[in-house]
Design an enzyme around this catalytic site. Sequence first.
Site, PDB file in Angstrom:
ATOM      1  N   HIS A 162      54.730  12.822 -16.354  1.00 30.27           N
ATOM      2  CA  HIS A 162      55.689  13.474 -17.248  1.00 30.27           C
ATOM      3  C   HIS A 162      57.089  13.336 -16.637  1.00 30.27           C
ATOM      4  O   HIS A 162      57.247  13.412 -15.415  1.00 30.27           O
ATOM      5  CB  HIS A 162      55.322  14.951 -17.428  1.00 30.27           C
ATOM      6  CG  HIS A 162      56.160  15.628 -18.462  1.00 30.27           C
ATOM      7  ND1 HIS A 162      57.417  16.120 -18.181  1.00 30.27           N
ATOM      8  CD2 HIS A 162      55.945  15.854 -19.769  1.00 30.27           C
ATOM      9  CE1 HIS A 162      57.932  16.639 -19.288  1.00 30.27           C
ATOM     10  NE2 HIS A 162      57.056  16.485 -20.274  1.00 30.27           N
TER      11      HIS A 162
ATOM     12  N   GLU B 141      57.882   9.545 -23.991  1.00 28.70           N
ATOM     13  CA  GLU B 141      58.690  10.752 -23.820  1.00 28.70           C
ATOM     14  C   GLU B 141      60.094  10.354 -23.377  1.00 28.70           C
ATOM     15  O   GLU B 141      60.377  10.293 -22.165  1.00 28.70           O
ATOM     16  CB  GLU B 141      58.060  11.630 -22.725  1.00 28.70           C
ATOM     17  CG  GLU B 141      56.679  12.139 -23.023  1.00 28.70           C
ATOM     18  CD  GLU B 141      56.688  13.648 -23.183  1.00 28.70           C
ATOM     19  OE1 GLU B 141      57.408  14.323 -22.444  1.00 28.70           O
ATOM     20  OE2 GLU B 141      56.016  14.141 -24.080  1.00 28.70           O
TER      21      GLU B 141
HETATM   22  P1  PGA Z   1      59.922  19.464 -25.853  1.00 24.78           P
HETATM   23  O1  PGA Z   1      59.055  18.891 -24.606  1.00 24.78           O
HETATM   24  O2  PGA Z   1      59.018  19.404 -27.054  1.00 24.78           O
HETATM   25  O3  PGA Z   1      60.294  20.864 -25.466  1.00 24.78           O
HETATM   26  O4  PGA Z   1      61.092  18.561 -26.000  1.00 24.78           O
HETATM   27  C1  PGA Z   1      58.232  17.782 -24.760  1.00 24.78           C
HETATM   28  C2  PGA Z   1      57.528  17.483 -23.465  1.00 24.78           C
HETATM   29  O5  PGA Z   1      58.132  17.606 -22.407  1.00 24.78           O
HETATM   30  O6  PGA Z   1      56.337  17.123 -23.453  1.00 24.78           O
END
Ligand code: PGA
Length: 251
Positions: free
Chosen positions: A95, A167
């Site tokens: 992540h 992401e």
């Molecule tokens: P968010 O986070 O939906 O708050 O932007 C997504 C993530 O980090 O998986």
Amino acid sequence: MRRPFLAGNWKMNLDRRSALDLVNQVRAAADRRADVDVAVFPSYVYLDEVARALAGSRVRLGAQDMCHEDSGAFTGAVSAARLTPVGCESDSLGHPARRHGFGARAQLVGAKVRKALEAGIDPILCVGETIEEREDGRTEEVVKRQLVAGLASVSAAEMSKVTIAYEPVWAIGTGLTATSEQAGAVHDYLRGVLAGLFDEAVANATRIQYGGSVKPSNVSELMAVDSIDGALVGGASLDGDSFTAIIEFQN
Ligand code: PGA
């Protein structure tokens, strides 16, 4: 052919009571929506209790990261061997918060993917570029490097256990969502890289989630894109009504 997969990444949020309340709402929503897969990723300390609260439900339980080793002098780390006995079936690895906030290198993420698979934990491998990398035109180079390193020791057969999450760092927790065109273009690109690493069949079967400010108001538009197979949701997964609306997206 790819089942939508909606996952709530709780990050370092929710206390014990609110986590357990939220789980009840999530399991009810998942029971109503049998055509999608749902998972939640609580803090380590609540995994055991959340697992018990989820017993018999369709909601899968995941952890947020894990150590690349089984045991030993790794202060503060948690291994796959500790996660599986408490019912952990999935784990988000690489992540952006771990890559950028805690310095997890791409090769280390690959070692964790390997450990997860060996332990019977289905990894979600996250990849994504920063705003500077996007503005420099390096998005594809960056996500390819992260994808290749993350999957370095994964076989084609094992890919059925792996989910990819795109992401973009600039869209996480910022309220800025990648447009469906921007996300779709990167998802298509990633699928092409998967075809090169494995084959077309693996590329077509692998689920690629989008993560970055997904909310009830944008989930349907994102999910309408052919190459977007689900969402890794942070902020909007912390509220039962909003995560329920995401699970129940219109398609
Ligand atoms: P968010 O986070 O939906 O708050 O932007 C997504 C993530 O980090 O998986």
